[in-house]
Design a protein around this motif. Structure first.
Motif, PDB file in Angstrom:
ATOM      1  N   ASP A  81       0.612  -1.364   0.035  1.00  0.00           N
ATOM      2  CA  ASP A  81      -0.044   0.034  -0.114  1.00  0.00           C
ATOM      3  C   ASP A  81       0.771   1.201   0.015  1.00  0.00           C
ATOM      4  O   ASP A  81       1.652   1.650   0.950  1.00  0.00           O
ATOM      5  N   LEU A 100      -1.575   9.269  -0.506  1.00  0.00           N
ATOM      6  CA  LEU A 100      -1.960   8.698  -1.781  1.00  0.00           C
ATOM      7  C   LEU A 100      -1.763   9.576  -2.849  1.00  0.00           C
ATOM      8  O   LEU A 100      -1.635   9.140  -4.161  1.00  0.00           O
ATOM      9  N   ASP A 114       2.208   5.353  -8.041  1.00  0.00           N
ATOM     10  CA  ASP A 114       2.193   3.991  -7.034  1.00  0.00           C
ATOM     11  C   ASP A 114       0.880   3.508  -6.748  1.00  0.00           C
ATOM     12  O   ASP A 114       0.588   2.240  -6.744  1.00  0.00           O
ATOM     13  N   TRP A 115      -0.033   4.289  -6.424  1.00  0.00           N
ATOM     14  CA  TRP A 115      -1.463   4.067  -5.998  1.00  0.00           C
ATOM     15  C   TRP A 115      -2.079   3.476  -7.072  1.00  0.00           C
ATOM     16  O   TRP A 115      -2.827   2.418  -7.026  1.00  0.00           O
ATOM     17  N   LYS A 116      -1.941   3.962  -8.465  1.00  0.00           N
ATOM     18  CA  LYS A 116      -2.654   3.329  -9.531  1.00  0.00           C
ATOM     19  C   LYS A 116      -1.958   1.923  -9.748  1.00  0.00           C
ATOM     20  O   LYS A 116      -2.448   1.086 -10.137  1.00  0.00           O
ATOM     21  N   TYR A 159      -0.600  -0.167  -7.611  1.00  0.00           N
ATOM     22  CA  TYR A 159      -0.997  -0.992  -6.702  1.00  0.00           C
ATOM     23  C   TYR A 159      -2.700  -1.405  -6.921  1.00  0.00           C
ATOM     24  O   TYR A 159      -2.719  -2.686  -6.655  1.00  0.00           O
ATOM     25  N   GLN A 160      -3.552  -0.458  -7.280  1.00  0.00           N
ATOM     26  CA  GLN A 160      -4.672  -0.756  -7.474  1.00  0.00           C
ATOM     27  C   GLN A 160      -4.777  -1.803  -8.524  1.00  0.00           C
ATOM     28  O   GLN A 160      -5.728  -2.919  -8.388  1.00  0.00           O
ATOM     29  N   HIS A 161      -4.183  -1.604  -9.711  1.00  0.00           N
ATOM     30  CA  HIS A 161      -4.284  -2.469 -10.715  1.00  0.00           C
ATOM     31  C   HIS A 161      -3.608  -4.010 -10.390  1.00  0.00           C
ATOM     32  O   HIS A 161      -4.385  -5.088 -10.712  1.00  0.00           O
ATOM     33  N   ASN A 210      -3.632  -5.051  -7.451  1.00  0.00           N
ATOM     34  CA  ASN A 210      -4.703  -5.720  -6.352  1.00  0.00           C
ATOM     35  C   ASN A 210      -5.957  -6.389  -7.006  1.00  0.00           C
ATOM     36  O   ASN A 210      -6.079  -7.456  -6.487  1.00  0.00           O
ATOM     37  N   ASN A 211      -6.089  -5.780  -7.894  1.00  0.00           N
ATOM     38  CA  ASN A 211      -7.222  -6.568  -8.895  1.00  0.00           C
ATOM     39  C   ASN A 211      -6.839  -7.854  -9.394  1.00  0.00           C
ATOM     40  O   ASN A 211      -7.607  -8.752  -9.307  1.00  0.00           O
ATOM     41  N   TRP A 215      -6.568 -10.744  -6.627  1.00  0.00           N
ATOM     42  CA  TRP A 215      -7.468 -11.413  -6.346  1.00  0.00           C
ATOM     43  C   TRP A 215      -8.158 -12.235  -7.332  1.00  0.00           C
ATOM     44  O   TRP A 215      -9.057 -13.209  -6.966  1.00  0.00           O
TER      45      TRP A 215
END
Length: 427
Positions: A169, A302, A308-310, A312-314, A316-317, A320
């Protein structure tokens, strides 16, 4: 009154001496650690794999793998050619310990840096930075810190090498990086007050200098580690291109926040055994030194690390999606099993069963590297009467990264020199 003034003068003199010493040593170390001029190396095909006795690597039965039909059982051979992109402040020291032990178990060939514990970071990786490298040499594993440079990495490793990495994160990573590296970034020295992190996030553009020495530690550090430009605007098309290139290159991107789940996916992807995943959390900070980010500070962190947040979100998807393919119930069972076995090893290996502060670590070989100005990284004491069956494994699981590298034959003279300078500064 005179005594108070004397103490103030001594404090000022000490600060001046240490500041001068720090600046001089940083310049010296920078010169010493600057990579040599890289000549064009001849292109020699990399061998398919240089694993010792590859035919004797045992096959492991797999059931309902994410790559198999549900209910189907088959055999797979452990993958031994691995590129681990070791990102900063992402539990990567824990993972590198796993890789070191796996490599020793299978007698694999590591591509190590020479004279220090990273590949001349932050300069882009070059094959010539590998210890004793010659074109055509064969390596199985590369896992030390580098600034990723795909063309050079691919010319070093077998074509079917598994590329893996780990993310964290970005808000938590920024807090950790600010704490750990802040004193090595001169732009932070002018930030007023004791809570420099909060003051910096109040108006980061006021303090941040993209050309400043070591400034990359304080903005989009993940994107920078992957060899990308960390100062781009979020809507710059090169951001999407960078994320796409990472997606295309890495088969598995793990997440710190779901470390055990990540290891199970690693086990599945590389056909490893549960024994290969056993770990103790290394290089962790004591809780009192961790700044608790308020919702407001987290949002600012953030926003400041938007790329980095973008990123990480990519991932993270995608993470899962891999968990769903693996099976939620199966994942929960395997994580529970890993935690149970780690708890058993902690009871066998660790004095008191938990990490202790730096000052309480009795054995020099078990003392982790500390940041400048404090001793905030915790470590472990090995039990004195560990049974013979577990003694070797316990010691290896508890050995910090630098000491383990030394055991594996890496000459860390630059890193050790910097360690002596750090100890003087911490005086």
């Amino acid at each position: 009154m005179i005594g108070k003034q004397g103490r103030q003068w001594r404090s000022m003199c000490k600060g001046l001496v240490l500041g001068t010493l720090l600046t001089s040593c940083m310049i010296l170390l920078y010169c010493l650690s600057t990579p040599q001029v890289h000549f064009n190396l001849p292109e020699v095909p990399v061998p398919y794999s240089c694993a010792h006795r590859p035919a004797q690597l045992h096959s492991i039965p797999t059931t309902n793998s994410s790559q198999q039909t549900p209910g189907h059982t088959s055999l797979c051979t452990p993958k031994v050619d691995v590129m681990f992109m070791k990102t900063h402040k992402t539990a990567s020291s824990t993972l590198i310990n796993i890789l070191f032990r796996f490599g020793e178990k299978h007698r694999l060939k590591f591509a190590f840096p020479d004279s220090r514990n990273d590949f001349f970071y932050p300069s882009p990786f070059q094959r010539s930075q590998v210890k004793d490298y010659k074109p055509g040499m064969c390596f199985n594993i590369i896992c030390n810190h580098m600034r990723f440079n795909a063309p050079e990495v691919t010319k070093l490793l077998p074509v079917d090498t598994s590329y893996i990495t780990i993310l964290r994160d970005p808000a938590e990573l920024f807090e950790s990086s600010f704490h750990y590296f802040g004193r090595l970034v001169p732009l932070t020295w002018k930030i007023p007050g004791e809570d420099k992190l909060t003051e910096f996030l109040r108006d980061p553009r006021y303090y941040f200098d993209p050309e400043g020495f070591n400034s990359f530690y304080l903005k989009n550090l993940l994107f920078f580690d992957f060899g990308q430009d960390n100062t781009l605007e979020l809507d710059d098309p090169r951001v999407e291109e960078g994320i796409r290139s990472i997606t295309d290159r890495f088969q598995l991107v793990m997440l710190v926040e779901y470390f055990e789940e990540s290891l199970i996916l690693l086990k599945d992807a590389l056909c490893w055994e549960m024994d290969d995943l056993l770990f103790f959390k290394l290089n962790a900070r004591k809780g009192s030194t961790v700044s608790k980010l308020t919702p407001e500070l987290r949002a600012k962190a953030l926003e400041w690390n938007a790329i980095d947040w973008k990123l990480y979100q990519h991932f993270n998807n995608t993470f899962w999606k891999k968990v769903e393919a693996y099976g939620r119930k199966r994942m929960a069972e395997d994580v529970a099993e890993l935690r149970r076995r780690n708890a058993e090893m902690a009871a066998i290996c660790i004095e008191g069963g938990r990490a202790v502060e730096a000052g309480s670590i009795q054995e020099t070989a078990m003392q982790p590297w500390q940041p400048i100005g404090e001793k905030s990284i915790m470590g472990y004491n090995l039990k004195k009467n560990v049974d013979k069956a577990h003694r070797k494994l316990c010691r290896k699981m508890l050995t910090p990264e630098l000491q383990y590298l030394t055991e594996l034959g890496v000459n860390l003279w630059i890193t050790k020199l910097w360690g002596h300078v750090r100890d003087i500064i911490n005086w």
